[in-house]
Write a protein that holds these residues in place. Structure first.
Motif, PDB file in Angstrom:
ATOM      1  N   CYS A  92      40.047  -5.410  23.433  1.00 52.02           N
ATOM      2  CA  CYS A  92      39.972  -4.368  22.395  1.00 52.02           C
ATOM      3  C   CYS A  92      41.133  -4.458  21.400  1.00 52.02           C
ATOM      4  CB  CYS A  92      39.914  -2.989  23.035  1.00 52.02           C
ATOM      5  SG  CYS A  92      41.224  -2.650  24.233  1.00 52.02           S
ATOM      6  N   GLU A  93      41.720  -5.656  21.268  1.00 52.96           N
ATOM      7  CA  GLU A  93      42.883  -5.823  20.384  1.00 52.96           C
ATOM      8  C   GLU A  93      42.537  -5.588  18.919  1.00 52.96           C
ATOM      9  OE1 GLU A  93      43.370  -7.929  24.159  1.00 52.96           O
ATOM     10  OE2 GLU A  93      41.831  -8.060  22.592  1.00 52.96           O
ATOM     11  N   THR A  94      41.268  -5.772  18.543  1.00 58.58           N
ATOM     12  CA  THR A  94      40.903  -5.511  17.147  1.00 58.58           C
ATOM     13  C   THR A  94      40.969  -4.027  16.810  1.00 58.58           C
ATOM     14  OG1 THR A  94      38.556  -5.424  17.778  1.00 58.58           O
ATOM     15  CG2 THR A  94      39.410  -7.538  16.971  1.00 58.58           C
ATOM     16  N   ARG A 152      48.312  -5.318  19.343  1.00 53.45           N
ATOM     17  CA  ARG A 152      49.543  -5.458  20.127  1.00 53.45           C
ATOM     18  C   ARG A 152      50.759  -5.029  19.323  1.00 53.45           C
ATOM     19  NH1 ARG A 152      51.028  -4.836  24.828  1.00 53.45           N
ATOM     20  NH2 ARG A 152      48.952  -5.671  25.299  1.00 53.45           N
ATOM     21  N   ASP A 153      50.802  -5.371  18.035  1.00 56.16           N
ATOM     22  CA  ASP A 153      51.961  -5.001  17.214  1.00 56.16           C
ATOM     23  C   ASP A 153      52.080  -3.483  17.097  1.00 56.16           C
ATOM     24  OD1 ASP A 153      52.566  -7.654  16.859  1.00 56.16           O
ATOM     25  OD2 ASP A 153      51.710  -7.787  14.840  1.00 56.16           O
ATOM     26  N   LEU A 154      50.953  -2.802  16.917  1.00 55.60           N
ATOM     27  CA  LEU A 154      50.987  -1.338  16.817  1.00 55.60           C
ATOM     28  C   LEU A 154      51.431  -0.725  18.130  1.00 55.60           C
ATOM     29  CD1 LEU A 154      50.432   1.329  15.386  1.00 55.60           C
ATOM     30  CD2 LEU A 154      48.010   1.094  16.000  1.00 55.60           C
ATOM     31  N   ARG A 177      41.434   6.843  18.845  1.00 53.47           N
ATOM     32  CA  ARG A 177      40.216   7.603  18.535  1.00 53.47           C
ATOM     33  C   ARG A 177      39.078   6.642  18.176  1.00 53.47           C
ATOM     34  NH1 ARG A 177      41.567  12.537  14.549  1.00 53.47           N
ATOM     35  NH2 ARG A 177      39.471  13.175  15.169  1.00 53.47           N
ATOM     36  N   SER A 178      39.410   5.560  17.491  1.00 59.86           N
ATOM     37  CA  SER A 178      38.392   4.548  17.184  1.00 59.86           C
ATOM     38  C   SER A 178      37.890   3.888  18.459  1.00 59.86           C
ATOM     39  CB  SER A 178      38.958   3.493  16.230  1.00 59.86           C
ATOM     40  OG  SER A 178      39.299   4.056  14.988  1.00 59.86           O
ATOM     41  N   LEU A 179      38.818   3.596  19.371  1.00 59.00           N
ATOM     42  CA  LEU A 179      38.433   2.998  20.648  1.00 59.00           C
ATOM     43  C   LEU A 179      37.539   3.956  21.438  1.00 59.00           C
ATOM     44  CD1 LEU A 179      38.602   0.817  22.813  1.00 59.00           C
ATOM     45  CD2 LEU A 179      40.808   1.778  23.521  1.00 59.00           C
ATOM     46  N   ALA A 180      37.907   5.237  21.455  1.00 64.34           N
ATOM     47  CA  ALA A 180      37.081   6.234  22.147  1.00 64.34           C
ATOM     48  C   ALA A 180      35.701   6.330  21.509  1.00 64.34           C
ATOM     49  CB  ALA A 180      37.773   7.593  22.127  1.00 64.34           C
ATOM     50  N   GLY A 181      35.658   6.241  20.174  1.00 67.45           N
ATOM     51  CA  GLY A 181      34.389   6.275  19.480  1.00 67.45           C
ATOM     52  C   GLY A 181      33.494   5.105  19.833  1.00 67.45           C
ATOM     53  N   CYS A 182      34.115   3.988  20.199  1.00 68.36           N
ATOM     54  CA  CYS A 182      33.371   2.818  20.663  1.00 68.36           C
ATOM     55  C   CYS A 182      32.898   3.008  22.104  1.00 68.36           C
ATOM     56  CB  CYS A 182      34.265   1.583  20.549  1.00 68.36           C
ATOM     57  SG  CYS A 182      33.611   0.102  21.318  1.00 68.36           S
ATOM     58  N   LEU A 183      33.728   3.622  22.935  1.00 71.12           N
ATOM     59  CA  LEU A 183      33.410   3.769  24.354  1.00 71.12           C
ATOM     60  C   LEU A 183      32.343   4.830  24.623  1.00 71.12           C
ATOM     61  CD1 LEU A 183      36.892   3.602  26.150  1.00 71.12           C
ATOM     62  CD2 LEU A 183      34.962   2.038  26.472  1.00 71.12           C
ATOM     63  N   VAL A 184      32.388   5.926  23.882  1.00 69.18           N
ATOM     64  CA  VAL A 184      31.531   7.068  24.205  1.00 69.18           C
ATOM     65  C   VAL A 184      30.034   6.736  24.173  1.00 69.18           C
ATOM     66  CG1 VAL A 184      30.791   9.313  23.312  1.00 69.18           C
ATOM     67  CG2 VAL A 184      33.209   8.887  23.757  1.00 69.18           C
ATOM     68  N   LEU A 235      35.632  -5.629  26.471  1.00 70.39           N
ATOM     69  CA  LEU A 235      34.876  -5.232  25.283  1.00 70.39           C
ATOM     70  C   LEU A 235      34.774  -6.342  24.245  1.00 70.39           C
ATOM     71  CD1 LEU A 235      36.208  -1.603  24.569  1.00 70.39           C
ATOM     72  CD2 LEU A 235      34.067  -2.261  25.667  1.00 70.39           C
ATOM     73  N   GLY A 236      35.433  -7.470  24.508  1.00 67.48           N
ATOM     74  CA  GLY A 236      35.524  -8.512  23.497  1.00 67.48           C
ATOM     75  C   GLY A 236      34.184  -8.966  22.959  1.00 67.48           C
TER      76      GLY A 236
END
Length: 372
Positions: A82-84, A88-90, A206-213, A49-50
């Motif tokens: 998708c690190e943004t 990784r820290d989270l 949830r943000s990642l899912a919002g990007c994928l959907v 996704l970068g």
């Protein structure tokens, strides 16, 4: 559970009937008990996704095509770049939170035990499952994993009912109150940091899912906003399962997590494997020749399609069968699985791109609220 309905009436026992049906199906899947004998397949796709997240030209079409192949032929894929969205820290902090949770005395964890008889204390489907529990999925032999589950299902369903009742009051003057659900079973002894870390992790997914959907919609040949109602408040639905797989020897016919399919739209998994060489997860893919394991790819998340996505595609995208076993005799396996599903009141039906005179729609219009 198959969330789209195939014409059968959805009675109050429909969900449990479907669970028993899936249990019978799973017994015939022939999932190898010795996961070390399941081959690792380097053909499990990687969706990067970068470039898309950086807004680079032509990146959308590339990601959409990679997703279409992964979802149509495999059912599982790795996500990179998708690190943004999921830092990784989270991720490290959330695994540390899981370590702290499962390191507590058993008596403390059992205070939050997942039990439908405790529905007045904590929402149904949330809480602690000890090693050997015969739930989620329900099987004859207990799952060799301990888990802690949290979700927004009860709150989102309550909010959906409130919205409908508000509409009734406005149009018909009917005023009916619905009691709010009990609070989630947060471990009080672990403090505010623990709760906020977990909620931040869920928010990032949830943000990642919002990007994928929207990308998945385009991969289906539909407009990018095709699934927009599925993601609207109070959704999307989420359920987080934090799990620890101890290093134990299973009995015959026993797994870390028994063979099953996910009832979600999609599932996003992060894991800390017990071995630097062996994955503890196996899934079935006809395209790849049967049962396979994904390779270990550092820094990537693993995503799979669920039953909702299978139904919305008229069964053209598989909801891959999968299971988990700890392949190590000395180390523990850890995982964070987040199940994303449509908003409770969003009416969903088979995508028009998946229907033809030769392949009519198998499922009627429905919503998640009907099966909760």
């Amino acid at each position: 559970m198959h969330c789209l309905v195939d014409g059968r009436p959805q009675t109050s026992s429909w969900a449990s009937d479907r669970e028993r049906e899936l249990r019978r199906e799973a017994e015939s899947w022939g999932a190898p008990e010795d996961i070390s004998q399941v081959p690792v397949s380097d053909q499990v796709p990687v969706v990067d996704l970068g470039a898309f997240l950086r807004g680079e030209p032509d990146s959308t079409a590339t990601v959409v095509e990679h997703l279409r192949f992964a979802c149509e032929y495999i059912g599982f894929y790795h996500l990179s770049g998708c690190e943004t969205l999921v830092g990784r820290d989270l991720l490290d902090e959330t695994f540390r939170a899981a370590l702290l949770y499962f390191g507590r005395p058993e008596a403390l964890k059992l205070r939050e035990e997942l039990d439908d008889l405790r529905a007045d204390v904590q929402p149904k489907g949330t809480g602690y499952l000890p090693v050997g529990a015969k739930k989620a999925p329900e099987r004859a032999k207990g799952n060799l994993v301990e888990s802690f589950l949290l979700s927004n299902h009860a709150e989102a369903l309550w909010l959906t009912k409130q919205q409908k009742l508000s509409s009734s009051v406005a149009s018909e003057g009917v005023d009916v109150k619905v009691s709010p659900p009990p609070p989630l079973p947060w471990p009080q002894d672990l403090g505010e940091w623990w709760q906020q870390t977990v909620l931040q992790y869920v928010s990032s997914l949830r943000s990642l899912a919002g990007c994928l959907v929207p990308l998945l919609a385009m991969a289906l040949g539909m407009p990018s906003d095709y699934f927009s109602k599925a993601m609207e408040a109070p959704g999307p639905l989420w359920r987080l399962r934090m799990s620890r797989y101890p290093a134990v020897t299973p009995e015959k016919g026993q797994y870390g997590l028994a063979p099953h399919v996910d009832s979600s739209l999609l599932t996003i998994l992060a894991s800390r494997e017990a071995s630097s060489e062996d994955s503890g997860l196996a899934f079935h893919s006809e395209y790849l020749g049967g049962w396979v394991r994904p390779p270990l790819r550092t820094g990537m998340l693993l995503v799979n399609s669920g039953e909702w996505l299978r139904g919305l595609t008229n069964d053209t995208w598989p909801s891959a069968r999968h299971y988990v076993t700890n392949p190590s005799h000395c180390n523990e396996r850890w995982s964070l699985a987040c199940f994303i599903s449509p908003s409770p009141g969003a009416l969903m039906g088979v995508a028009a791109s998946c229907v033809s005179p030769e392949r009519p729609a198998k499922y009627r219009l429905t919503c998640v609220a009907e099966s909760l």
